[in-house]
Design an enzyme around this catalytic site. Sequence first.
Site, PDB file in Angstrom:
ATOM      1  N   THR A  74      46.390  77.556  49.443  1.00  0.00           N
ATOM      2  CA  THR A  74      44.931  77.506  49.401  1.00  0.00           C
ATOM      3  C   THR A  74      44.466  78.335  50.591  1.00  0.00           C
ATOM      4  O   THR A  74      45.196  78.524  51.548  1.00  0.00           O
ATOM      5  CB  THR A  74      44.418  76.057  49.484  1.00  0.00           C
ATOM      6  OG1 THR A  74      42.986  76.062  49.419  1.00  0.00           O
ATOM      7  CG2 THR A  74      44.841  75.367  50.769  1.00  0.00           C
ATOM      8  N   GLY A  75      43.252  78.848  50.504  1.00  0.00           N
ATOM      9  CA  GLY A  75      42.764  79.636  51.624  1.00  0.00           C
ATOM     10  C   GLY A  75      42.457  81.051  51.215  1.00  0.00           C
ATOM     11  O   GLY A  75      42.321  81.358  50.025  1.00  0.00           O
ATOM     12  N   THR A  99      40.973  78.263  40.306  1.00  0.00           N
ATOM     13  CA  THR A  99      39.910  78.463  41.296  1.00  0.00           C
ATOM     14  C   THR A  99      38.825  79.402  40.772  1.00  0.00           C
ATOM     15  O   THR A  99      39.080  80.208  39.869  1.00  0.00           O
ATOM     16  CB  THR A  99      40.498  79.074  42.592  1.00  0.00           C
ATOM     17  OG1 THR A  99      39.495  79.125  43.602  1.00  0.00           O
ATOM     18  CG2 THR A  99      41.024  80.476  42.370  1.00  0.00           C
ATOM     19  N   THR A 107      40.692  76.109  46.447  1.00  0.00           N
ATOM     20  CA  THR A 107      41.561  76.213  45.267  1.00  0.00           C
ATOM     21  C   THR A 107      42.227  74.876  45.027  1.00  0.00           C
ATOM     22  O   THR A 107      42.639  74.228  45.977  1.00  0.00           O
ATOM     23  CB  THR A 107      42.701  77.221  45.570  1.00  0.00           C
ATOM     24  OG1 THR A 107      42.129  78.440  45.969  1.00  0.00           O
ATOM     25  CG2 THR A 107      43.617  77.406  44.380  1.00  0.00           C
ATOM     26  N   ARG A 138      36.883  91.124  42.231  1.00  0.00           N
ATOM     27  CA  ARG A 138      37.913  90.672  43.169  1.00  0.00           C
ATOM     28  C   ARG A 138      38.788  89.570  42.537  1.00  0.00           C
ATOM     29  O   ARG A 138      38.298  88.644  41.912  1.00  0.00           O
ATOM     30  CB  ARG A 138      37.231  90.135  44.429  1.00  0.00           C
ATOM     31  CG  ARG A 138      38.200  89.626  45.515  1.00  0.00           C
ATOM     32  CD  ARG A 138      38.377  88.136  45.457  1.00  0.00           C
ATOM     33  NE  ARG A 138      39.097  87.626  46.631  1.00  0.00           N
ATOM     34  CZ  ARG A 138      39.567  86.391  46.728  1.00  0.00           C
ATOM     35  NH1 ARG A 138      39.404  85.526  45.759  1.00  0.00           N
ATOM     36  NH2 ARG A 138      40.203  85.997  47.808  1.00  0.00           N
ATOM     37  N   SER A 194      34.281  75.191  44.119  1.00  0.00           N
ATOM     38  CA  SER A 194      35.274  76.256  44.311  1.00  0.00           C
ATOM     39  C   SER A 194      36.217  76.388  43.123  1.00  0.00           C
ATOM     40  O   SER A 194      37.178  77.157  43.188  1.00  0.00           O
ATOM     41  CB  SER A 194      36.092  75.937  45.560  1.00  0.00           C
ATOM     42  OG  SER A 194      36.545  74.595  45.451  1.00  0.00           O
TER      43      SER A 194
END
Length: 339
Positions: free
Chosen positions: A244-245, A211, A193, A221, A91
């Site tokens: 994060t997420g 990330t 991340t 994106r 990631s």
Amino acid sequence: MSNRRDFIKKTALGTIGVSTVFSCKEITENKQDKAEGVIGSTPTKPLVISTWNHGLPANEETWKRLKQGRSTLDAIEAGMKIPEADPKVRSVGYGGFPDREGKVTLDACIMDHKSNCGSVSFLQGIKHPISIAKRVLQNTPHVMLSGKGALQFALSEGFVEENLLTDEAEKDWKKWLEASKYSPVINIENHDTISMLVLDKNGDISGGCTTSGAAWKMHGRVGDSPIIGAGLFLDNEVGAAAATGLGEAVIRTAGSAMVVELMRQGKSPFEACKEIVERIYNKHKDHKDMEYLQVGFIALNKNGEYAGYSLRSGFNYAVVDETQGNRMEDAQFKMKWDN
Ligand code: GLY
């Protein structure tokens, strides 16, 4: 990927609540709250906290540089380069999951205690986006460079272009193309991340994020990680927060900036992270993104108190200080995630 799943199962905390939302059980009587204030309650500095398991080797490197008396930005850069270069970290950087066109596109930012910021987004072909973000901070009049412009700047600074798509990532991408369904697996495909927050020995605060973003995202994106105020924010008078997420949810709510503002109003890092996760949940509970929504925050304040909190279980973070060394801590959470 299976190792990560196993790890999440092993570290998942016990189920307390009852109501089912998708495959989660909401914690209605959150016994974790009783532990509020326990985590991070022994203020100490210097202090480094980083998201997820890959935060552990990153912390180690950052800590080493801090101890050598290097600048905090150098220490953050050195730490974050570890997961960026590790092809097993799927990631971040080299080996990260590509977008749906098979391109690895990277986002990163860095911020110091004087609110100087540098950021790159949609950067391709450069293994260490954190280093380019740092150069943006130091060597340009701007905060953010994107896409081809960011690449052009990196090359002008002497960095070299390389292929970041590993054979394994390419195989995973081709497999994803068979169904081409965008529904990133929680805690695995869009949530790793690395964000790092540092309180140095002088009590000054800095931070960084890096990330490869959400797996199988649309080409072009950009997530929350390079956006100051979303993926990372700090105010040296107050504290710092990082996310994060699912970046879309963090951007919609200016997540990290809001956590810092709540700390300014007197909330602890734990209370601030929890309130913003609750806000994100309330704004997204009827949203299409809820199916795969995970968000987590880490935060620290000027006193060296720190915490992490996430929407769904499985989020952890690495912490290093003088007294307890470098270790992992499980974040408290709103919902149990039964993956
Ligand atoms: N938080 C990382 C991303 O959404 O890209």
